[in-house]
Design a protein around this motif. Structure first.
Motif, PDB file in Angstrom:
ATOM      1  N   THR A  83       0.823  -1.206   0.000  1.00  0.00           N
ATOM      2  CA  THR A  83       0.000   0.000   0.000  1.00  0.00           C
ATOM      3  C   THR A  83       0.858   1.258   0.000  1.00  0.00           C
ATOM      4  O   THR A  83       0.596   2.210  -0.743  1.00  0.00           O
ATOM      5  CB  THR A  83      -0.932  -0.005   1.222  1.00  0.00           C
ATOM      6  OG1 THR A  83      -1.734  -1.189   1.205  1.00  0.00           O
ATOM      7  CG2 THR A  83      -1.833   1.212   1.215  1.00  0.00           C
ATOM      8  N   ILE A  84       1.906   1.254   0.826  1.00  0.00           N
ATOM      9  CA  ILE A  84       2.810   2.409   0.859  1.00  0.00           C
ATOM     10  C   ILE A  84       3.510   2.573  -0.484  1.00  0.00           C
ATOM     11  O   ILE A  84       3.672   3.690  -0.994  1.00  0.00           O
ATOM     12  CB  ILE A  84       3.828   2.252   1.996  1.00  0.00           C
ATOM     13  CG1 ILE A  84       3.110   2.295   3.354  1.00  0.00           C
ATOM     14  CG2 ILE A  84       4.892   3.343   1.930  1.00  0.00           C
ATOM     15  CD1 ILE A  84       4.021   2.068   4.535  1.00  0.00           C
ATOM     16  N   GLY A  85       3.929   1.450  -1.088  1.00  0.00           N
ATOM     17  CA  GLY A  85       4.578   1.529  -2.391  1.00  0.00           C
ATOM     18  C   GLY A  85       3.664   2.059  -3.463  1.00  0.00           C
ATOM     19  O   GLY A  85       4.091   2.792  -4.363  1.00  0.00           O
ATOM     20  N   ALA A  86       2.374   1.690  -3.377  1.00  0.00           N
ATOM     21  CA  ALA A  86       1.419   2.194  -4.365  1.00  0.00           C
ATOM     22  C   ALA A  86       1.126   3.671  -4.154  1.00  0.00           C
ATOM     23  O   ALA A  86       0.911   4.424  -5.118  1.00  0.00           O
ATOM     24  CB  ALA A  86       0.130   1.385  -4.290  1.00  0.00           C
ATOM     25  N   ARG A  87       1.097   4.103  -2.881  1.00  0.00           N
ATOM     26  CA  ARG A  87       0.827   5.515  -2.604  1.00  0.00           C
ATOM     27  C   ARG A  87       2.018   6.395  -2.950  1.00  0.00           C
ATOM     28  O   ARG A  87       1.861   7.491  -3.469  1.00  0.00           O
ATOM     29  CB  ARG A  87       0.473   5.688  -1.119  1.00  0.00           C
ATOM     30  CG  ARG A  87      -0.758   4.923  -0.682  1.00  0.00           C
ATOM     31  CD  ARG A  87      -2.026   5.505  -1.273  1.00  0.00           C
ATOM     32  NE  ARG A  87      -3.209   4.808  -0.777  1.00  0.00           N
ATOM     33  CZ  ARG A  87      -4.450   5.091  -1.149  1.00  0.00           C
ATOM     34  NH1 ARG A  87      -4.666   6.054  -2.021  1.00  0.00           N
ATOM     35  NH2 ARG A  87      -5.474   4.409  -0.664  1.00  0.00           N
ATOM     36  N   ALA A  88       3.214   5.914  -2.621  1.00  0.00           N
ATOM     37  CA  ALA A  88       4.424   6.714  -2.842  1.00  0.00           C
ATOM     38  C   ALA A  88       5.074   6.346  -4.170  1.00  0.00           C
ATOM     39  O   ALA A  88       6.240   5.991  -4.239  1.00  0.00           O
ATOM     40  CB  ALA A  88       5.404   6.493  -1.681  1.00  0.00           C
ATOM     41  N   TYR A  89       4.302   6.431  -5.238  1.00  0.00           N
ATOM     42  CA  TYR A  89       4.820   6.037  -6.549  1.00  0.00           C
ATOM     43  C   TYR A  89       5.612   7.146  -7.218  1.00  0.00           C
ATOM     44  O   TYR A  89       6.437   6.891  -8.094  1.00  0.00           O
ATOM     45  CB  TYR A  89       3.674   5.601  -7.459  1.00  0.00           C
ATOM     46  CG  TYR A  89       2.631   6.653  -7.703  1.00  0.00           C
ATOM     47  CD1 TYR A  89       2.742   7.558  -8.744  1.00  0.00           C
ATOM     48  CD2 TYR A  89       1.526   6.761  -6.854  1.00  0.00           C
ATOM     49  CE1 TYR A  89       1.781   8.531  -8.956  1.00  0.00           C
ATOM     50  CE2 TYR A  89       0.559   7.728  -7.067  1.00  0.00           C
ATOM     51  CZ  TYR A  89       0.690   8.605  -8.116  1.00  0.00           C
ATOM     52  OH  TYR A  89      -0.265   9.559  -8.309  1.00  0.00           O
ATOM     53  N   SER A  90       5.373   8.382  -6.856  1.00  0.00           N
ATOM     54  CA  SER A  90       6.084   9.484  -7.486  1.00  0.00           C
ATOM     55  C   SER A  90       7.335   9.817  -6.688  1.00  0.00           C
ATOM     56  O   SER A  90       7.470   9.472  -5.513  1.00  0.00           O
ATOM     57  CB  SER A  90       5.188  10.715  -7.598  1.00  0.00           C
ATOM     58  OG  SER A  90       4.834  11.183  -6.308  1.00  0.00           O
ATOM     59  N   VAL A  92       8.310  12.776  -5.684  1.00  0.00           N
ATOM     60  CA  VAL A  92       8.034  13.755  -4.631  1.00  0.00           C
ATOM     61  C   VAL A  92       7.515  13.049  -3.380  1.00  0.00           C
ATOM     62  O   VAL A  92       7.944  13.337  -2.255  1.00  0.00           O
ATOM     63  CB  VAL A  92       7.018  14.804  -5.136  1.00  0.00           C
ATOM     64  CG1 VAL A  92       6.645  15.768  -4.008  1.00  0.00           C
ATOM     65  CG2 VAL A  92       7.591  15.566  -6.316  1.00  0.00           C
ATOM     66  N   ARG A  93       6.616  12.096  -3.570  1.00  0.00           N
ATOM     67  CA  ARG A  93       6.077  11.384  -2.413  1.00  0.00           C
ATOM     68  C   ARG A  93       7.142  10.519  -1.743  1.00  0.00           C
ATOM     69  O   ARG A  93       7.146  10.365  -0.522  1.00  0.00           O
ATOM     70  CB  ARG A  93       4.893  10.522  -2.849  1.00  0.00           C
ATOM     71  CG  ARG A  93       3.692  11.343  -3.313  1.00  0.00           C
ATOM     72  CD  ARG A  93       2.504  10.470  -3.600  1.00  0.00           C
ATOM     73  NE  ARG A  93       1.340  11.247  -4.022  1.00  0.00           N
ATOM     74  CZ  ARG A  93       0.144  10.738  -4.275  1.00  0.00           C
ATOM     75  NH1 ARG A  93      -0.031   9.425  -4.160  1.00  0.00           N
ATOM     76  NH2 ARG A  93      -0.854  11.501  -4.645  1.00  0.00           N
ATOM     77  N   LYS A  94       8.047   9.954  -2.531  1.00  0.00           N
ATOM     78  CA  LYS A  94       9.140   9.181  -1.935  1.00  0.00           C
ATOM     79  C   LYS A  94      10.048  10.071  -1.103  1.00  0.00           C
ATOM     80  O   LYS A  94      10.511   9.672  -0.022  1.00  0.00           O
ATOM     81  CB  LYS A  94       9.932   8.478  -3.030  1.00  0.00           C
ATOM     82  CG  LYS A  94       9.181   7.349  -3.709  1.00  0.00           C
ATOM     83  CD  LYS A  94      10.035   6.686  -4.774  1.00  0.00           C
ATOM     84  CE  LYS A  94       9.264   5.539  -5.442  1.00  0.00           C
ATOM     85  NZ  LYS A  94      10.065   4.871  -6.492  1.00  0.00           N
ATOM     86  N   VAL A  99      11.815  11.953   4.249  1.00  0.00           N
ATOM     87  CA  VAL A  99      11.974  13.039   5.227  1.00  0.00           C
ATOM     88  C   VAL A  99      11.239  12.700   6.517  1.00  0.00           C
ATOM     89  O   VAL A  99      11.751  12.934   7.632  1.00  0.00           O
ATOM     90  CB  VAL A  99      11.468  14.366   4.626  1.00  0.00           C
ATOM     91  CG1 VAL A  99      11.401  15.450   5.696  1.00  0.00           C
ATOM     92  CG2 VAL A  99      12.375  14.809   3.491  1.00  0.00           C
ATOM     93  N   LEU A 100      10.047  12.133   6.407  1.00  0.00           N
ATOM     94  CA  LEU A 100       9.298  11.749   7.603  1.00  0.00           C
ATOM     95  C   LEU A 100      10.030  10.671   8.396  1.00  0.00           C
ATOM     96  O   LEU A 100      10.080  10.719   9.637  1.00  0.00           O
ATOM     97  CB  LEU A 100       7.899  11.258   7.204  1.00  0.00           C
ATOM     98  CG  LEU A 100       6.947  12.311   6.650  1.00  0.00           C
ATOM     99  CD1 LEU A 100       5.629  11.656   6.218  1.00  0.00           C
ATOM    100  CD2 LEU A 100       6.679  13.400   7.687  1.00  0.00           C
ATOM    101  N   LEU A 101      10.616   9.694   7.715  1.00  0.00           N
ATOM    102  CA  LEU A 101      11.356   8.642   8.414  1.00  0.00           C
ATOM    103  C   LEU A 101      12.599   9.197   9.091  1.00  0.00           C
ATOM    104  O   LEU A 101      12.930   8.813  10.223  1.00  0.00           O
ATOM    105  CB  LEU A 101      11.732   7.534   7.427  1.00  0.00           C
ATOM    106  CG  LEU A 101      10.571   6.717   6.856  1.00  0.00           C
ATOM    107  CD1 LEU A 101      11.077   5.717   5.834  1.00  0.00           C
ATOM    108  CD2 LEU A 101       9.806   6.011   7.965  1.00  0.00           C
ATOM    109  N   ILE A 102      13.298  10.104   8.411  1.00  0.00           N
ATOM    110  CA  ILE A 102      14.473  10.722   9.030  1.00  0.00           C
ATOM    111  C   ILE A 102      14.063  11.550  10.240  1.00  0.00           C
ATOM    112  O   ILE A 102      14.732  11.532  11.286  1.00  0.00           O
ATOM    113  CB  ILE A 102      15.214  11.587   7.987  1.00  0.00           C
ATOM    114  CG1 ILE A 102      15.796  10.694   6.883  1.00  0.00           C
ATOM    115  CG2 ILE A 102      16.321  12.403   8.660  1.00  0.00           C
ATOM    116  CD1 ILE A 102      16.431  11.479   5.748  1.00  0.00           C
ATOM    117  N   GLY A 103      12.952  12.276  10.117  1.00  0.00           N
ATOM    118  CA  GLY A 103      12.475  13.050  11.265  1.00  0.00           C
ATOM    119  C   GLY A 103      12.104  12.173  12.440  1.00  0.00           C
ATOM    120  O   GLY A 103      12.397  12.504  13.603  1.00  0.00           O
TER     121      GLY A 103
END
Length: 245
Positions: A83-90, A92-94, A99-103
């Motif tokens: 689901t995450i892979g399908a949502r973060a396909y672009s 910019v989203r990646k 950035v969220l994971l680093i934060g």
């Protein structure tokens, strides 16, 4: 396999995927099939781990529900990853996700959660309220395995809790299984090719498609036994290190 999807055999892909079945029905079919295999595999695992339990029946139920839990949990994690892979396909989203994971890692580091090393991190995790809430349902699996011999009420209580835990995971998996068929089909094809290469002995030589150095002469027919024996001996020679292990 490193494929993040369920494995379906070529026959299942060809006949079931094109049949009048919903994705949830196919998922339920696969779970029932693997659960039936778990009934047998749990029996063998119980024989090896019985010395850590006091009752064979309790150990069997505990290990079976544990295997079922691991299967359903890994399935849910795979669905989340898909689901995450399908949502973060672009791109910019990646980048936003990175950035969220680093934060999140910075917040954990400043809070001291990651500064105590591996042991300190585990101790901090054990003391956290979130971990206590998450790990509480898992205790029923352990309690089922460690049920004293003859304690039928205790066994029935924790078998019911273990069953309820797996039913909840099953409902979550059924709820999340909406767009996995395409990924499962492509992933199953790759896994099947790996299985075919392993059966041919290609992996035993380290490189796919490498010509084996050892070859046995064809045996006499022997009423059909000779070719079968030649095939088994050839496979054993090409996988000699696995056979020795």
């Amino acid at each position: 396999s490193r494929e993040r999807a369920l494995y379906f055999s070529p026959g299942e892909v060809n006949f079931l995927f094109s049949g009048p079945f919903t994705p949830r029905q196919l998922l339920l079919f696969k779970i029932i099939g693997t659960s039936a295999i778990g009934l047998v595999s749990s029996l063998f695992i119980t024989v090896f781990l019985l010395r850590h339990a006091s009752w064979f029946l309790a150990a069997y139920f505990g290990l079976f529900f544990t295997l079922l839990f691991l299967q359903l949990m890994s399935m849910i994690i795979n669905f989340i990853a898909l689901t995450i892979g399908a949502r973060a396909y672009s791109r910019v989203r990646k980048v936003i996700l990175a950035v969220l994971l680093i934060g999140l890692a910075i917040v954990l580091f400043r809070s001291g959660f990651l500064q105590g090393g591996r042991v300190g991190m585990i101790q901090e995790m054990e003391q956290s309220p979130i971990w206590k809430v998450v790990s509480t349902p898992l205790g029923c699996l352990v309690e089922t395995f460690l049920t004293p011999k003859g304690e039928w009420l205790h066994l029935l209580q924790y078998v019911g809790l273990s069953l309820g835990l797996n039913v909840v995971l099953l409902l979550i998996a059924m709820w999340m299984s909406t767009h996995y068929l395409e990924t499962a089909a492509s992933s199953s094809e790759k896994i099947y090719q790996q299985i075919q290469r392993a059966r041919k002995g290609d992996w035993a030589w380290g490189k796919e498609g490498k010509k084996p150095r050892l070859a046995l002469p064809m045996l006499p027919r022997w009423s059909g036994t000779g070719p079968i024996l030649w095939q088994q001996m050839t496979t054993a020679m090409r996988s000699l290190h696995r056979l020795l292990i």
